[in-house]
Write a protein that holds these residues in place. Structure first.
Motif, PDB file in Angstrom:
ATOM      1  N   LEU A 172       0.858  -1.179   0.000  1.00 26.77           N
ATOM      2  CA  LEU A 172       0.000   0.000   0.000  1.00 26.77           C
ATOM      3  C   LEU A 172       0.892   1.227   0.000  1.00 26.77           C
ATOM      4  N   THR A 173       0.517   2.260  -0.779  1.00 29.02           N
ATOM      5  CA  THR A 173       1.319   3.471  -0.864  1.00 29.02           C
ATOM      6  C   THR A 173       0.512   4.677  -0.404  1.00 29.02           C
ATOM      7  N   VAL A 174       1.120   5.511   0.423  1.00 34.27           N
ATOM      8  CA  VAL A 174       0.500   6.754   0.891  1.00 34.27           C
ATOM      9  C   VAL A 174       1.411   7.916   0.512  1.00 34.27           C
ATOM     10  N   PHE A 175       0.806   9.092   0.310  1.00 33.05           N
ATOM     11  CA  PHE A 175       1.535  10.264  -0.151  1.00 33.05           C
ATOM     12  C   PHE A 175       1.339  11.430   0.813  1.00 33.05           C
ATOM     13  N   VAL A 176       2.310  12.329   0.823  1.00 35.59           N
ATOM     14  CA  VAL A 176       2.182  13.565   1.580  1.00 35.59           C
ATOM     15  C   VAL A 176       2.954  14.654   0.841  1.00 35.59           C
ATOM     16  N   GLU A 177       2.351  15.838   0.727  1.00 38.99           N
ATOM     17  CA  GLU A 177       3.021  16.987   0.121  1.00 38.99           C
ATOM     18  C   GLU A 177       3.532  17.893   1.233  1.00 38.99           C
ATOM     19  N   LEU A 178       4.792  18.280   1.137  1.00 39.22           N
ATOM     20  CA  LEU A 178       5.444  19.015   2.208  1.00 39.22           C
ATOM     21  C   LEU A 178       5.901  20.395   1.749  1.00 39.22           C
ATOM     22  N   ASP A 179       5.867  21.333   2.678  1.00 34.53           N
ATOM     23  CA  ASP A 179       6.486  22.645   2.478  1.00 34.53           C
ATOM     24  C   ASP A 179       7.885  22.561   3.080  1.00 34.53           C
ATOM     25  N   VAL A 180       8.896  22.335   2.229  1.00 36.30           N
ATOM     26  CA  VAL A 180      10.263  22.095   2.705  1.00 36.30           C
ATOM     27  C   VAL A 180      11.141  23.339   2.532  1.00 36.30           C
ATOM     28  N   THR A 181      10.519  24.514   2.593  1.00 35.17           N
ATOM     29  CA  THR A 181      11.282  25.759   2.463  1.00 35.17           C
ATOM     30  C   THR A 181      12.376  25.832   3.521  1.00 35.17           C
ATOM     31  N   ALA A 182      12.065  25.396   4.739  1.00 39.05           N
ATOM     32  CA  ALA A 182      13.068  25.444   5.818  1.00 39.05           C
ATOM     33  C   ALA A 182      14.225  24.490   5.520  1.00 39.05           C
ATOM     34  N   MET A 183      13.941  23.319   4.949  1.00 39.25           N
ATOM     35  CA  MET A 183      15.013  22.385   4.601  1.00 39.25           C
ATOM     36  C   MET A 183      15.904  22.976   3.511  1.00 39.25           C
ATOM     37  N   VAL A 184      15.288  23.639   2.530  1.00 41.72           N
ATOM     38  CA  VAL A 184      16.057  24.278   1.456  1.00 41.72           C
ATOM     39  C   VAL A 184      16.962  25.359   2.034  1.00 41.72           C
ATOM     40  N   GLU A 185      16.431  26.126   2.990  1.00 45.43           N
ATOM     41  CA  GLU A 185      17.231  27.182   3.623  1.00 45.43           C
ATOM     42  C   GLU A 185      18.374  26.577   4.443  1.00 45.43           C
ATOM     43  N   LEU A 186      18.114  25.464   5.146  1.00 40.41           N
ATOM     44  CA  LEU A 186      19.164  24.796   5.919  1.00 40.41           C
ATOM     45  C   LEU A 186      20.295  24.353   5.006  1.00 40.41           C
ATOM     46  N   ARG A 187      19.946  23.734   3.892  1.00 39.10           N
ATOM     47  CA  ARG A 187      20.986  23.294   2.947  1.00 39.10           C
ATOM     48  C   ARG A 187      21.815  24.474   2.460  1.00 39.10           C
ATOM     49  N   GLN A 188      21.136  25.577   2.131  1.00 42.44           N
ATOM     50  CA  GLN A 188      21.864  26.747   1.642  1.00 42.44           C
ATOM     51  C   GLN A 188      22.792  27.305   2.712  1.00 42.44           C
ATOM     52  N   GLN A 189      22.355  27.312   3.959  1.00 42.39           N
ATOM     53  CA  GLN A 189      23.191  27.803   5.054  1.00 42.39           C
ATOM     54  C   GLN A 189      24.440  26.938   5.234  1.00 42.39           C
ATOM     55  N   LEU A 190      24.273  25.614   5.129  1.00 46.19           N
ATOM     56  CA  LEU A 190      25.413  24.717   5.280  1.00 46.19           C
ATOM     57  C   LEU A 190      26.375  24.851   4.110  1.00 46.19           C
ATOM     58  N   LEU A 191      25.847  25.075   2.899  1.00 48.25           N
ATOM     59  CA  LEU A 191      26.718  25.299   1.745  1.00 48.25           C
ATOM     60  C   LEU A 191      27.503  26.596   1.902  1.00 48.25           C
ATOM     61  N   GLU A 192      26.844  27.622   2.414  1.00 46.50           N
ATOM     62  CA  GLU A 192      27.525  28.906   2.633  1.00 46.50           C
ATOM     63  C   GLU A 192      28.617  28.770   3.689  1.00 46.50           C
ATOM     64  N   ARG A 193      28.328  28.019   4.742  1.00 46.94           N
ATOM     65  CA  ARG A 193      29.300  27.850   5.818  1.00 46.94           C
ATOM     66  C   ARG A 193      30.553  27.130   5.343  1.00 46.94           C
ATOM     67  N   ASN A 194      30.391  26.245   4.347  1.00 47.41           N
ATOM     68  CA  ASN A 194      31.529  25.456   3.866  1.00 47.41           C
ATOM     69  C   ASN A 194      31.982  25.873   2.469  1.00 47.41           C
ATOM     70  N   LYS A 195      31.658  27.114   2.071  1.00 47.43           N
ATOM     71  CA  LYS A 195      31.947  27.525   0.696  1.00 47.43           C
ATOM     72  C   LYS A 195      33.450  27.621   0.414  1.00 47.43           C
ATOM     73  N   ARG A 196      34.273  27.710   1.460  1.00 43.50           N
ATOM     74  CA  ARG A 196      35.718  27.753   1.233  1.00 43.50           C
ATOM     75  C   ARG A 196      36.249  26.398   0.762  1.00 43.50           C
ATOM     76  N   ASP A 197      35.519  25.352   1.089  1.00 41.94           N
ATOM     77  CA  ASP A 197      35.906  24.007   0.643  1.00 41.94           C
ATOM     78  C   ASP A 197      35.251  23.748  -0.708  1.00 41.94           C
ATOM     79  N   LYS A 198      36.044  23.833  -1.768  1.00 40.19           N
ATOM     80  CA  LYS A 198      35.501  23.686  -3.121  1.00 40.19           C
ATOM     81  C   LYS A 198      34.974  22.281  -3.388  1.00 40.19           C
ATOM     82  N   GLU A 199      35.386  21.301  -2.577  1.00 35.80           N
ATOM     83  CA  GLU A 199      34.937  19.923  -2.763  1.00 35.80           C
ATOM     84  C   GLU A 199      33.663  19.606  -1.982  1.00 35.80           C
ATOM     85  N   TYR A 200      33.223  20.563  -1.169  1.00 35.81           N
ATOM     86  CA  TYR A 200      32.071  20.289  -0.303  1.00 35.81           C
ATOM     87  C   TYR A 200      30.787  20.219  -1.114  1.00 35.81           C
TER      88      TYR A 200
END
Length: 447
Positions: free
Chosen positions: A246-274
């Protein structure tokens, strides 16, 4: 001194393997430790190294043939050394073993099913199984094994004898045997009058051989259903047959997750391999949610439902000829960065080759991410004997209600397929909802 090249055993469940490709030809020099041939199982395809240096004196099992574990596939000899060439290609025999693994080969034959006159026929278990598959009466077979026991080869020889002297392709013979067709009554249309599978199908359905009024359609391109593609098809069909999915679905507002990822990328932007992907964050959240909903981190086995202490997280990886699901053992014990490194390691080796059997077995939960294909949602199929598999769709900007107003938000759809034999809908949906809460509010991952 000659050395046997044998079919390796990868994992406790492996019984046989297919010689996918020889990397050396007969007469070629080989060095110990260099890749010699590739083996394909129902799980992986990997290269096998040469056990010794010398010359590949004889290939016993050709490309495309199956052989049981420990079977002799080829012989490596010293330059100029003579080897026994009596064994025909494909006549692989198990290599000698010591210890407990040798016991099954030496086991006494057990009683077969009663023959036509009611007497029991001594036969090896593998011979009985093959006789049942091929429809061979064991009473008509002459045994060549110990004390006259019937072996698997005896059964195969008896089945093949029915087609001796018939000009037919191997696939046609195999098809005729399964369908119970008498090839002596069929006229072949192949090269030199050889009977093909198409000839058998026409004989089984004469009406289809009548000329059609419409012009002949263009010929289709036929892709053989074999190798990894067939194994995947068989496994997917078995999954649907063996579980109440059986399969169930859910639609999410993941704006906060997108912002978290961007913050972590910014924090490690000096590491070109990150690098950091949404899938990395989702994998971490899945492990946290599974620990809070242990029924979803379970497998259905013969003796009951196994609730696992740790999460062995499977990651579905698309490869050139199909799909493979390696897993990270005890994924719940890693932090975000550690888990990310482990997932990328097994996924990378899945694409390039080099996984071992342990890394593609023993999973407890699987993630299948299709976001890179631009898909919003789908119905994933369970990876038995696991209870659940999570489907991850793309992140896309959409209008949504946020704090009472219409706003452009980052939205994503998750789909969870679960085995209703193992758990009811409410626990599965509770797991999916908690996972969704974590992705909408990443701070909940550490609560």
């Amino acid at each position: 001194m000659a050395h046997d090249v044998i079919m390796p055993k990868w994992g406790l469940t492996m019984k046989e393997g297919k010689v996918a490709r020889w990397l050396k030809g007969e007469g070629d020099p080989v060095e110990a430790g260099e890749p010699l041939f590739e083996v394909e199982t129902d799980k992986i395809t990997n290269s096998v190294e040469a056990p010794a240096s010398g010359v590949l004196a004889k290939i016993i099992v050709p490309e495309g043939d199956m052989a049981p574990i420990k079977a002799v596939l080829a012989i490596i000899a010293a330059p100029g050394e003579a080897v026994d060439s009596a064994a025909p290609a494909g006549a692989a025999q198990p290599a000698a073993e010591s210890g407990s693994e040798a016991a099954p080969a030496a086991a006494a034959p057990s009683a077969a099913a009663p023959a036509g006159d009611g007497k029991f026929v001594p036969a090896m278990p593998a011979a009985r199984k093959l006789a049942k598959e091929l429809g061979v009466d064991l009473a008509t077979v002459t045994g060549t094994g110990k004390n006259g026991a019937i072996t698997r080869k005896d059964v195969q020889d008896q089945a093949d004898s029915a087609f001796a002297g018939i000009n037919a392709s191997p696939k046609a013979i195999e098809f005729a045997r399964k369908q119970g067709v008498d090839l002596s009554e069929i006229t072949g249309t192949g090269e030199d009058g050889k009977i093909t599978k198409a000839d058998i199908l026409r004989a089984m359905n004469p009406a289809a051989d009548q000329p059609a009024a419409a012009p002949q359609a263009a010929k289709d391109t036929i892709v053989p259903m074999d190798g990894v593609r067939k194994l995947i098809a068989d496994n997917m069909h078995a999954s649907l047959q063996g579980a109440a999915q059986l399969t169930v679905f859910v639609e999410l507002d993941v704006t906060a997750m997108v912002e978290l990822r961007q913050q972590l990328l910014e924090r490690n932007k000096r590491d070109k391999e990150y690098r950091l992907s949404y899938n990395d964050i989702i994998s971490y959240a899945v492990c946290r949610a599974l620990k809070r909903h242990p029924i979803m981190n379970s497998t259905l086995q013969e003796d009951g439902i196994h609730l696992h202490e740790h999460v062995n997280l499977g990651i579905a990886v698309s490869i050139d000829n199909g799909l493979i699901v390696p897993n990270v053992k005890e994924a719940d014990t890693y932090g975000l960065e550690g888990l990310k490194a482990q997932v990328r390691d097994v996924a990378g080796r899945a694409r390039k080759g080099g996984l071992n059997m342990d890394e593609i077995s023993g999973g407890t939960f699987t993630i299948s991410n299709v976001s890179m294909l631009g898909v919003d949602g789908f119905t994933p199929i369970l990876n038995p004997p696991e209870t659940g598999i999570l489907g991850v769709g793309r992140v896309i900007e959409k209008p949504a209600v946020h704090k009472g107003e219409i706003a452009i938000r980052q939205m994503m759809t998750l789909s969870l397929t679960f085995n209703h034999m193992t758990t009811d809908g409410a626990p599965a949906m509770a797991f999916l909802r908690e996972l969704g809460d974590m992705l909408e509010n990443p701070g909940m991952m550490i609560v």
